[in-house]
Design a protein around this motif. Sequence first.
Motif, PDB file in Angstrom:
ATOM      1  N   PHE A 180       0.855  -0.857  -0.242  1.00 31.89           N
ATOM      2  CA  PHE A 180       0.050  -0.532   0.349  1.00 31.89           C
ATOM      3  C   PHE A 180       0.675   1.046  -0.110  1.00 31.89           C
ATOM      4  N   ASP A 181       1.863   1.470   0.618  1.00 29.72           N
ATOM      5  CA  ASP A 181       3.113   2.421   0.121  1.00 29.72           C
ATOM      6  C   ASP A 181       4.115   1.650  -0.910  1.00 29.72           C
ATOM      7  N   THR A 182       4.550   1.915  -1.799  1.00 28.10           N
ATOM      8  CA  THR A 182       5.407   1.565  -2.408  1.00 28.10           C
ATOM      9  C   THR A 182       7.290   1.733  -2.018  1.00 28.10           C
ATOM     10  N   LEU A 183       6.734   2.896  -0.856  1.00 28.67           N
ATOM     11  CA  LEU A 183       8.771   3.353  -0.205  1.00 28.67           C
ATOM     12  C   LEU A 183       8.717   2.061   0.924  1.00 28.67           C
ATOM     13  N   MET A 206       8.467 -11.934  -6.387  1.00 31.73           N
ATOM     14  CA  MET A 206       7.171 -11.089  -7.087  1.00 31.73           C
ATOM     15  C   MET A 206       7.027  -9.802  -6.355  1.00 31.73           C
ATOM     16  N   VAL A 207       5.998  -9.119  -6.609  1.00 31.72           N
ATOM     17  CA  VAL A 207       5.677  -7.760  -6.454  1.00 31.72           C
ATOM     18  C   VAL A 207       4.336  -8.028  -6.562  1.00 31.72           C
ATOM     19  N   SER A 208       3.706  -7.770  -5.538  1.00 32.49           N
ATOM     20  CA  SER A 208       1.704  -7.100  -5.611  1.00 32.49           C
ATOM     21  C   SER A 208       1.806  -6.236  -4.657  1.00 32.49           C
ATOM     22  N   GLY A 209       1.141  -5.223  -5.114  1.00 28.40           N
ATOM     23  CA  GLY A 209       0.342  -3.979  -4.303  1.00 28.40           C
ATOM     24  C   GLY A 209      -1.385  -4.447  -4.212  1.00 28.40           C
ATOM     25  N   THR A 210      -1.456  -3.405  -4.004  1.00 26.65           N
ATOM     26  CA  THR A 210      -3.038  -3.288  -3.599  1.00 26.65           C
ATOM     27  C   THR A 210      -3.692  -1.940  -3.761  1.00 26.65           C
ATOM     28  N   ILE A 211      -4.567  -1.887  -5.207  1.00 23.52           N
ATOM     29  CA  ILE A 211      -5.498  -0.661  -4.843  1.00 23.52           C
ATOM     30  C   ILE A 211      -6.578  -0.060  -4.601  1.00 23.52           C
ATOM     31  N   THR A 212      -6.137   0.416  -3.065  1.00 20.54           N
ATOM     32  CA  THR A 212      -6.791   0.609  -1.993  1.00 20.54           C
ATOM     33  C   THR A 212      -8.961   0.736  -2.349  1.00 20.54           C
ATOM     34  N   GLY A 216      -8.804   4.410  -7.789  1.00 19.14           N
ATOM     35  CA  GLY A 216      -7.443   3.285  -8.866  1.00 19.14           C
ATOM     36  C   GLY A 216      -5.726   3.587  -8.362  1.00 19.14           C
ATOM     37  N   ARG A 217      -5.662   4.149  -6.949  1.00 18.54           N
ATOM     38  CA  ARG A 217      -4.846   4.356  -6.568  1.00 18.54           C
ATOM     39  C   ARG A 217      -4.391   3.435  -5.131  1.00 18.54           C
ATOM     40  N   GLY A 221      -0.610   6.437  -2.858  1.00 17.51           N
ATOM     41  CA  GLY A 221      -1.761   7.358  -4.266  1.00 17.51           C
ATOM     42  C   GLY A 221      -1.035   7.541  -5.103  1.00 17.51           C
ATOM     43  N   GLN A 222      -0.399   6.144  -5.109  1.00 16.64           N
ATOM     44  CA  GLN A 222      -0.007   5.788  -7.041  1.00 16.64           C
ATOM     45  C   GLN A 222      -0.588   5.425  -7.459  1.00 16.64           C
ATOM     46  N   THR A 223      -0.912   5.468  -9.030  1.00 17.87           N
ATOM     47  CA  THR A 223      -2.041   4.582 -10.077  1.00 17.87           C
ATOM     48  C   THR A 223      -0.978   3.641 -10.198  1.00 17.87           C
TER      49      THR A 223
END
Length: 338
Positions: A180-183, A206-212, A216-217, A221-223
């Motif tokens: 949820f925080d790319t940093l 593997m990297v997996s993000g989450t759109i909250t 769509g970010r 705050g990232q798209t």
Amino acid sequence: MSKLEEQLQKNILILDGAMGTMLQEYKFSEEDFRGDRFKDWPVSVQGNNDLLSLTQPEAIATIHRKYFEVGADIVETNTFSATTIAMADYKMEELVDELNYESARIAKEVAVTLTKENPEKPRFVAGAIGPTNKTASMSPDVNDPGFRAISFEELRVAYKQQAKALIEGGVDILLVETVFDTLNAKAALFAIDELKEELQLDIPIMVSGTITDASGRTLSGQTAEAFLISVSHIPLLSVGFNCALGAKQLTPHLEVLNRFASSGVSAYPNAGLPNAFGEYDQDAEEMAAQIREYLEKGLVNILGGCCGTTPEHIKAIAEIAKEYDPRKIVKPEFSTAL
């Protein structure tokens, strides 16, 4: 790496479903979480699912086996919160090495057993590295926007310790998930890169993000495109999204990754959106029907489930995935990879 990449080129690989959802069915009490070893622990430990790898290892092994038996190629270790940062809530920082090692060992033992039973379908273990309960790029205090509860360096140290123990336990992949925080994720990737150099080990990542939400970010705050660019500085087995959204809501964000990613693309959404009680009602057939859109559009290489998903969901997803070829991994004309 070669065997995994070979499988990734041939088939859509199936990831497991939710560990927490399955553990809830056991209805473990505080005493069950503690076991004999931690019966006198000074704080409550109920809810510390990662601890169950030490106190209820048979339950963890059984869940891994259930997911493998319905078609999963990859299971995640029971280590979502197994960092010194997250374990501080339970005063269990000293157990981090053991938690990660034992969780990896349990999952690997099941994977090896089932691979021996059917060598044509090799089984893999992904070391789950969660986001921690702190964020490096945002302040938790609305009155002090410059404050940070954690530093990049503290995250790097914690993630390096976790990743090292997971590798020693036998994982085949490291999965930096629910970003949820790319940093935070960049601290994990930096730590893993250090480890790979020190150990002379080319372990897949593997990297997996989450759109909250519907914006769509990510939380920071990232798209989807910005997130992809931020993590494309190192070679990845796959990049994708999990959690927060159901399969239907995730589709447009996977389309962005498909357009720009030079690695594999993964998706393991929730079983729909939560109801008023925070529970997930979407059944296996409905979820699989929504995921079929990913397959028809050729968006994914790795598919699984997050919150609310069970072996029934994974079985349904695995069955429809057999009908389709995996997304072709080619370098896009305007690749974000350096």
